[in-house]
Design a protein around this motif. Structure first.
Motif, short mmCIF file in Angstrom:
data_model
loop_
_atom_site.label_atom_id
_atom_site.label_comp_id
_atom_site.label_asym_id
_atom_site.label_seq_id
_atom_site.Cartn_x
_atom_site.Cartn_y
_atom_site.Cartn_z
N ILE A 191 -5.29 0.37 -4.43
CA ILE A 191 -3.77 0.91 -3.76
C ILE A 191 -3.25 -0.33 -3.03
O ILE A 191 -2.10 -0.51 -2.87
N GLN A 192 -4.17 -1.28 -2.22
CA GLN A 192 -3.57 -2.26 -1.46
C GLN A 192 -2.70 -3.25 -2.33
O GLN A 192 -1.67 -3.66 -2.27
N LEU A 212 -1.64 -2.49 -5.28
CA LEU A 212 -0.34 -1.49 -5.64
C LEU A 212 0.79 -1.71 -5.13
O LEU A 212 1.96 -1.60 -5.35
N LEU A 213 0.48 -1.40 -3.65
CA LEU A 213 1.64 -1.33 -2.79
C LEU A 213 2.20 -2.94 -2.53
O LEU A 213 3.46 -2.99 -2.38
N ASP A 214 1.15 -3.77 -1.97
CA ASP A 214 1.73 -5.03 -1.66
C ASP A 214 2.26 -6.17 -2.81
O ASP A 214 2.98 -6.84 -2.74
N VAL A 220 4.72 -2.57 -5.71
CA VAL A 220 5.64 -1.36 -5.34
C VAL A 220 6.66 -2.25 -4.37
O VAL A 220 8.12 -2.06 -4.55
N LEU A 221 6.13 -2.68 -3.32
CA LEU A 221 6.92 -3.35 -2.42
C LEU A 221 7.92 -4.24 -2.81
O LEU A 221 9.28 -4.54 -2.40
N THR A 242 -1.14 -5.61 6.36
CA THR A 242 -0.15 -4.93 5.65
C THR A 242 -0.27 -3.69 5.55
O THR A 242 -1.25 -2.90 5.78
N LEU A 243 0.87 -2.83 4.97
CA LEU A 243 0.96 -1.40 4.85
C LEU A 243 0.03 -1.26 3.46
O LEU A 243 -0.75 -0.27 3.87
N GLY A 244 -0.16 -2.06 2.69
CA GLY A 244 -1.10 -1.86 1.63
C GLY A 244 -2.45 -1.87 1.99
O GLY A 244 -3.33 -1.03 1.56
N SER A 248 -3.10 1.45 3.96
CA SER A 248 -3.28 2.40 3.15
C SER A 248 -4.65 2.54 2.32
O SER A 248 -5.33 3.68 2.10
#
Length: 637
Positions: free
Chosen positions: A54-55, A57-59, A62-63, A302-304, A307
């Protein structure tokens, strides 16, 4: 107030039981258990890796694509494909170790049942006299069921949860050391809650298993005695008694499970609280710009990362919650295992005998020679100090010398009993109930060992004879007949497993059972079940006599053998018994004194002492206790 009022018990120390159970589970299965461990590790690692994705995936995917006019999804698809493959590995690993554990569980339970039943065969009669049949059966049903649930379900879940906790822990350290430390503090609080709650319920689970065994014992007793219950209109009293025992079980089970059932929602809410606090703390650290410390270095929170950490925190607390939930089954199973091991640790029937029973034949000089074939001639094989052996012909000479005995220490039942039975003699024991008649026969076959004195069999001390060989030389017809599930022929053959059909039929004719057997629907192949419930008590007794006859023993013990047979049938059976007893040493216990008139010697017992001995005519002439009993019997007739 119930007589079976439950009382709180101290929590049991199950550590030794758990270690012993683990040895039984892994014995002979170390290879499969190692494979299970590998599969569990793969499953746990796959779960942790997929959560940490997930980390990335987001960082990383996706971002960076946000705001791009034409984002390239190819790297994202490749990453998702890789994670999908990891999920498949985890799923297959879980499937494999669960299937292996099913086989391990059933194999281990089979070994436990085999060991328990084999050891039960070595236990003395005293054990079964002091434990209800239902309680003993509870070991094979309820206690084994709890073990099955633990080994096939709880144990793999505990192993999987433990490995998951370790892998997730390192995954969290890779994301953030600071939030991991907070998570550990919160988990410590959860463990303390678990320890306190399960510590209180452990004693009640042990009491629950004990109460369940007692309840099963009572149910079994009531089923066996249902006719007596109805005859004496005891239904209401039986229901009250059952209700009291059932209440004891309910109370202990409720107290054990109310704590265990509260544990799951408590742990679930604590896990949710932890999730919220991690989100708040992670967000605060990110907003404050606190450097993120990990086991690989320092970076930015970070957000990732937050999450992924939230998912990992759930994966970290979930196994702890699962372990807490499974502890209910584990403690119940350990309580059952402790009862099983208590049975298996019961001291077996001691047997220090060295003298064995062997087949012999006589040579041209009249000397005995051991032979492997069944000759109908037996001898005691007595080891000598020089390494050789002496053969003593089995004749059936039984003698008591100053025997004292008591079932309970300090309470003597037999006092200085001395008696003898020469080969071929018929010895009868008479006396009031509780005088010690059956006790003497129990000592001859060594169901119990004497406290003082000696018993000699053909001049050999019976303590020197192996119990199995001693009992093989005896034929016993008990007052309480037990028939086994099987055919009539099988039940007769129980006295001699290698007997032919012809020998079984001859034994039935000798006992005068042949006529009624041939009138049954399938004759000798008629199935008997439920301890022969469809047969009359007299018919069951005739089968018992035939079973003893087919064994063709040199010594017979007849304990009220004709007590359940009507007078006409008794006369018929008595003629068959006379043929059966011909040439054998026979011990007879009878309340009907008319059946012992032809005995070579009649022994009158009173409160564990032999007070008279002689033939029927001699004792009548003495006008003693036997005369009083005999004349009283005539008056009753």
């Amino acid at each position: 107030m119930p007589r079976f009022k439950p009382a709180a018990q101290k929590p049991q120390d199950f550590k030794g039981t758990a270690r012993r159970l683990l040895r039984l589970i892994t014995e002979g299965r170390k290879g499969r258990m190692a494979l299970v461990a590998v599969m569990i590790v793969l499953s746990a690692v796959a779960g942790t890796v997929s959560s940490m994705f997930i980390q990335s995936l987001l960082d990383d995917y996706v971002l960076p694509m946000l705001g791009q006019p034409s984002p390239d999804f190819t790297p994202l698809v490749r990453a998702l494909t890789t994670v999908g493959a990891v999920y498949v590995v985890g799923m297959l690993s879980t499937l494999v170790y669960n299937q292996i554990m099913v086989g391990v569980a059933q194999g281990a339970l089979k070994n436990i049942r085999d060991g328990m039943f084999a050891h039960m065969q070595t236990l003395p009669i005293r054990y079964f006299d002091t434990h209800t049949h239902g309680d003993v059966m509870s070991h094979y049903t309820n206690d084994i069921d709890t073990l099955e649930q633990m080994i096939s379900q709880s144990l793999p879940n505990l192993l999987s949860s433990s490995v998951t906790i370790v892998t997730v822990f390192f995954g969290m350290l890779k994301l953030s050391v600071w939030i991991t430390l907070f998570t550990l503090l919160f988990v410590f609080l959860m463990l303390q809650v678990t320890k306190r709650m399960m510590g209180r319920s452990g004693g009640y689970f042990a009491a629950q298993q004990k109460a369940l065994g007692e309840l099963n014992g009572y149910i079994e007793e009531m089923i066996q005695g249902q006719r007596v219950v109805k005859v004496f209109c005891h239904e209401e009293a039986a229901k009250r008694e059952f209700d009291e025992r059932n209440e004891a079980l309910r109370s202990n089970a409720a107290r054990a499970n109310e704590i265990a059932n509260i544990l799951m929602p408590v742990m679930g809410n604590l896990s949710n609280l932890q999730y919220v606090l991690i989100a708040i703390i992670g967000g605060a650290l990110a907003i404050a710009g606190v450097p993120n410390l990990t086991i690989t270095g320092t970076g930015t929170l970070t957000l990732g990362i937050i999450s992924a950490f939230l998912v990992l925190s759930k994966n970290f607390s979930r196994p702890i919650t699962q372990i807490s939930q499974q502890m209910n089954s584990v403690i119940m199973a350990l309580a059952g295992a402790e009862r099983i091991f208590r049975l298996m640790d019961e001291e077996g029937e001691p047997d220090g005998g060295t003298v064995t029973l062997v087949n012999v034949r006589t040579d041209g000089d009249g000397n005995l020679r051991e032979t492997p074939e069944r000759t109908g001639l037996w001898a005691w094989k007595c080891p000598r100090e020089d390494g050789g052996a002496e053969l003593v012909r089995l004749a059936g000479d039984v003698r008591f010398f100053g025997v004292d005995f008591g079932y309970v220490p300090g309470k003597t039942v037999l006092h200085d009993v001395s008696l003898f039975a020469k080969p071929g003699q018929k010895i009868a024991f008479v006396g009031a109930t509780g005088a010690g008649k059956t006790t003497i026969t129990n000592l001859i076959n060594r169901f119990y060992d004497i406290a003082d004195g000696k018993i000699r069999y053909d001049g050999v001390n019976i303590n020197r004879i192996k119990k199995a060989d001693l009992r093989r030389s005896l034929g016993i017809v008990l007052q309480d007949v037990h028939l086994f599930t099987g055919t009539i022929m099988d039940n007769i053959r129980y006295g001699k497993l290698e007997a032919t059909d012809e020998e079984c039929v001859a034994a039935a004719k000798l006992a005068n059972a042949h006529d009624f057997i041939t009138r049954l629907p399938d004759g000798y192949q008629t199935m008997v079940s439920g301890d022969g419930g469809r047969l009359s008590q007299g018919q069951r007794q005739l089968l018992s006599i035939a079973r003893a006859a087919v064994a063709d023993p040199p010594v017979m013990i007849l304990d009220e053998a004709t007590s359940s047979i009507d007078t006409r049938t008794e006369a018929i059976v008595q003629r068959g018994m006379d043929r059966l007893m011909q040439g054998r040493t026979v011990f007879v216990i009878a309340h009907r004194l008319s059946t012992v008139r032809n005995a070579n010697a009649i022994l009158v017992l009173d409160q564990g002492r032999v007070i008279e001995r002689g033939s029927h005519d001699e004792l009548i002439a003495q006008h003693g206790r036997y005369y009083q009993l005999y004349t009283g019997a005539f008056e009753l007739e």
